[in-house]
Design an enzyme around this catalytic site. Structure first.
Site, PDB file in Angstrom:
ATOM      1  N   GLN A 109       2.591  -5.806  -3.067  1.00  0.00           N
ATOM      2  CA  GLN A 109       2.878  -5.863  -1.623  1.00  0.00           C
ATOM      3  C   GLN A 109       4.200  -5.123  -1.325  1.00  0.00           C
ATOM      4  O   GLN A 109       4.554  -4.231  -2.069  1.00  0.00           O
ATOM      5  CB  GLN A 109       2.912  -7.308  -1.114  1.00  0.00           C
ATOM      6  CG  GLN A 109       1.553  -7.995  -1.096  1.00  0.00           C
ATOM      7  CD  GLN A 109       1.188  -8.680  -2.395  1.00  0.00           C
ATOM      8  OE1 GLN A 109       2.019  -9.338  -2.991  1.00  0.00           O
ATOM      9  NE2 GLN A 109      -0.028  -8.528  -2.832  1.00  0.00           N
ATOM     10  N   GLY A 161      -3.952  -4.358  -4.500  1.00  0.00           N
ATOM     11  CA  GLY A 161      -4.967  -3.411  -4.952  1.00  0.00           C
ATOM     12  C   GLY A 161      -4.288  -2.115  -5.332  1.00  0.00           C
ATOM     13  O   GLY A 161      -3.497  -1.587  -4.558  1.00  0.00           O
ATOM     14  N   HIS A 162      -4.530  -1.645  -6.529  1.00  0.00           N
ATOM     15  CA  HIS A 162      -3.926  -0.389  -6.972  1.00  0.00           C
ATOM     16  C   HIS A 162      -5.019   0.588  -7.349  1.00  0.00           C
ATOM     17  O   HIS A 162      -5.903   0.251  -8.125  1.00  0.00           O
ATOM     18  CB  HIS A 162      -3.031  -0.626  -8.198  1.00  0.00           C
ATOM     19  CG  HIS A 162      -1.870  -1.529  -7.910  1.00  0.00           C
ATOM     20  ND1 HIS A 162      -1.330  -2.371  -8.837  1.00  0.00           N
ATOM     21  CD2 HIS A 162      -1.165  -1.705  -6.786  1.00  0.00           C
ATOM     22  CE1 HIS A 162      -0.334  -3.038  -8.279  1.00  0.00           C
ATOM     23  NE2 HIS A 162      -0.215  -2.654  -7.035  1.00  0.00           N
ATOM     24  N   ASP A 220       0.816  -1.223   0.000  1.00  0.00           N
ATOM     25  CA  ASP A 220       0.000   0.000   0.000  1.00  0.00           C
ATOM     26  C   ASP A 220       0.848   1.270   0.000  1.00  0.00           C
ATOM     27  O   ASP A 220       0.445   2.291   0.552  1.00  0.00           O
ATOM     28  CB  ASP A 220      -0.957   0.030   1.220  1.00  0.00           C
ATOM     29  CG  ASP A 220      -1.775  -1.230   1.312  1.00  0.00           C
ATOM     30  OD1 ASP A 220      -2.234  -1.706   0.265  1.00  0.00           O
ATOM     31  OD2 ASP A 220      -1.962  -1.745   2.431  1.00  0.00           O
ATOM     32  N   LYS A 263       2.273   2.274  -5.013  1.00  0.00           N
ATOM     33  CA  LYS A 263       3.062   1.812  -6.177  1.00  0.00           C
ATOM     34  C   LYS A 263       2.315   2.035  -7.489  1.00  0.00           C
ATOM     35  O   LYS A 263       2.917   2.389  -8.494  1.00  0.00           O
ATOM     36  CB  LYS A 263       3.381   0.306  -6.042  1.00  0.00           C
ATOM     37  CG  LYS A 263       4.327  -0.008  -4.908  1.00  0.00           C
ATOM     38  CD  LYS A 263       4.631  -1.491  -4.837  1.00  0.00           C
ATOM     39  CE  LYS A 263       3.448  -2.330  -4.383  1.00  0.00           C
ATOM     40  NZ  LYS A 263       2.981  -2.084  -3.029  1.00  0.00           N
TER      41      LYS A 263
HETATM   42  P1  IMP Z   1      -2.431 -12.788   1.774  1.00  0.00           P
HETATM   43  O1  IMP Z   1      -1.449 -12.254   0.778  1.00  0.00           O
HETATM   44  O2  IMP Z   1      -3.859 -12.544   1.406  1.00  0.00           O
HETATM   45  O3  IMP Z   1      -2.155 -14.222   2.124  1.00  0.00           O
HETATM   46  O4  IMP Z   1      -2.241 -11.966   3.147  1.00  0.00           O
HETATM   47  C1  IMP Z   1      -1.062 -12.073   3.943  1.00  0.00           C
HETATM   48  C2  IMP Z   1      -0.710 -10.725   4.551  1.00  0.00           C
HETATM   49  O5  IMP Z   1      -0.315  -9.821   3.519  1.00  0.00           O
HETATM   50  C3  IMP Z   1      -1.863 -10.040   5.271  1.00  0.00           C
HETATM   51  O6  IMP Z   1      -1.338  -9.295   6.353  1.00  0.00           O
HETATM   52  C4  IMP Z   1      -2.420  -9.085   4.237  1.00  0.00           C
HETATM   53  O7  IMP Z   1      -3.103  -8.006   4.811  1.00  0.00           O
HETATM   54  C5  IMP Z   1      -1.139  -8.652   3.566  1.00  0.00           C
HETATM   55  N1  IMP Z   1      -1.311  -8.205   2.182  1.00  0.00           N
HETATM   56  C6  IMP Z   1      -1.474  -8.987   1.078  1.00  0.00           C
HETATM   57  N2  IMP Z   1      -1.568  -8.227  -0.023  1.00  0.00           N
HETATM   58  C7  IMP Z   1      -1.457  -6.953   0.378  1.00  0.00           C
HETATM   59  C8  IMP Z   1      -1.435  -5.704  -0.320  1.00  0.00           C
HETATM   60  O8  IMP Z   1      -1.524  -5.611  -1.543  1.00  0.00           O
HETATM   61  N3  IMP Z   1      -1.284  -4.598   0.446  1.00  0.00           N
HETATM   62  C9  IMP Z   1      -1.133  -4.658   1.791  1.00  0.00           C
HETATM   63  N4  IMP Z   1      -1.132  -5.799   2.485  1.00  0.00           N
HETATM   64  C10 IMP Z   1      -1.290  -6.939   1.779  1.00  0.00           C
END
Ligand code: IMP
Length: 431
Positions: free
Chosen positions: A224, A40-41, A13, A16
């Protein structure tokens, strides 16, 4: 333009999407190499708000090829939905502007069901995943039982791969007190979307190799951030892919040498969504203010993000891990009006100073940040068009961060709008 990889230096977040969209004006191809629709962008262009999760942020620029690399896990239903939404907003998507690696793995409904179920069972110890099935999908990929884009070419291949996958998932679900997955529903669903998705399948490794040979400019878009990386992140509170810049090679089929530069992206403060250690977190009025002013809600899940001071120790580690030659600092305007700002410069753990976070989650949770304080500024920075327009204290804050992280800040973002992007030093000039 050199080939650039843009990666997040915090917990995701970082903004990017906006920076990638900005650089994409000079690129021919934008490629995603890891993650899935957990990302999410949000892009704000010409008064329109585009929310993307799978398709690279370059897609809204005309004449640009968007590529989803083999390192990405793809939910085909989400993909088709995203294409439909983009088309409704006037962006047409075809094989001419979107290519998907034929060897990329799929995310299926049983993955998100398992993700959500495991989180429920974990209770307080949950990771706080996005519930999108990203972890289970990567497990199946590494376990050599995934269904891949190339399997969508024919129904017999879907059927064969589905059997291998369900052998594992049936046992798993029964063990967790659930019913077996519905094979027929899965098969029918996949057979229905297969031709709509398969038309984008391409040997991405070859496409990128040819693009390099014809001197095309390639921009690699990370998802991420480094501290959600499966190896370097705050394990186990991480995502299931490698978010480091080096993953751009394995996640696209390009060879070392294909990337010229790494651009790190971070916010002027810190945020995190989901569980896990966050040493500079603010559970007070300032934290709430950062969340409100910065509109800190997840693009994907709508969850409120946790907010805190900028952690220079973390970002300096991230710059080293990613090999960043320059940094883009985003959301500086969110700090407008805060009287005193703090920057984390290291940690105290059991009375001892630590330059970087230790690897153990329990120790990370006990680490007490060591701060430096700087005066804030009253003026709004949101309308500044040049660095010289910034208040002196904002300039001092930015310069101090630069010094602490050991990497030059070349781009500043001071509002979500595309035009609120200030280049301090040409991104493409020799460093
Ligand atoms: P997962 O990727 O859904 O398995 O989540 C694992 C961890 O990564 C959690 O803490 C999510 O909130 C975090 N996470 C996954 N994708 C994002 C992102 O695009 N932005 C921020 N946090 C993310």
């Amino acid at each position: 333009m050199p080939n650039i990889v843009a990666v997040g230096l915090q917990w995701g977040d970082e903004g990017k999407g906006k920076i990638v969209d900005f650089i994409a004006s000079r690129a021919d191809i934008v490629v995603r190499f890891q993650g899935g629709h957990n990302a999410g962008h949000t892009l704000v262009v010409g008064g329109k708000v585009f929310k993307l999760s799978l398709i690279p942020s370059g897609v809204i620029r005309p004449n640009l090829l968007s590529v989803i690399g083999n390192g990405v896990v793809i939910d085909p239903w989400v993909l088709l939905n995203e294409i439909e939404t983009l088309e409704a907003m006037g962006i047409s998507i075809s094989e001419r502007n979107l290519a998907i690696a034929d060897c990329a793995s799929l995310v299926l409904p049983l993955h998100s069901e398992l993700d959500i179920l495991r989180e429920r069972i974990a209770g307080k110890a949950k990771i706080g995943t996005t519930g999108r099935g990203i972890g289970p999908a990567y497990e199946d990929k590494v376990g050599r039982r995934a269904i891949r884009i190339c399997d969508l070419a024919c129904e017999s291949s879907i059927s064969k791969r589905l059997d291998a996958l369900l052998e594992h998932h049936s046992a798993l679900r029964i063990g967790l007190g659930q019913e077996r997955p519905d094979r027929q529903a899965l098969f029918d669903g996949l057979a229905e979307i297969a031709p709509k998705v398969y038309r984008f399948a391409a040997p991405v490794w070859q496409l990128l190799h040819n693009a390099r040979s014809s001197k095309k400019n390639i921009l690699f878009e990370g998802a991420q951030g480094i501290f959600l990386d499966i190896d370097y992140g705050t394990y186990p509170f991480v995502t299931s892919s490698s978010t480091a810049a080096s993953s751009a090679y394995a996640g696209t089929g390009t060879a070392p040498g294909a990337l010229d530069r790494v651009l790190g992206i971070c916010k002027a403060y810190s945020t995190r969504v989901g569980s896990g250690p966050f040493p500079t977190e603010l559970n007070d009025e300032v934290g709430r203010r950062l969340a409100d002013v910065g509109q800190e809600r997840g693009t994907v899940t709508g969850r409120r993000r946790r907010c805190g001071w900028f952690d220079a120790a973390m970002v300096s580690q991230a710059c080293r891990l990613s090999g960043a030659y320059a940094v883009a600092l985003t959301k500086i305007d969110v700090l407008d009006g805060i009287e005193e700002l703090k920057i984390g410069v290291g940690y105290k753990l059991d009375g001892e100073f630590r330059e970087f976070l230790p690897p153990l989650a329990e120790e990370q949770a006990r680490a007490i940040p060591v701060y430096e304080s700087l005066p804030g500024w009253r003026e709004s920075t949101a309308d500044a068009r040049n660095f010289a327009d910034f208040p002196d204290n904002a300039i001092a804050y930015i310069r101090r961060i630069e010094k602490l992280i050991g990497c030059p800040i070349r781009i500043l973002s001071n509002s979500p709008r595309r035009e609120s992007t200030i280049v301090l030093e040409d991104l493409f000039s020799a460093s």
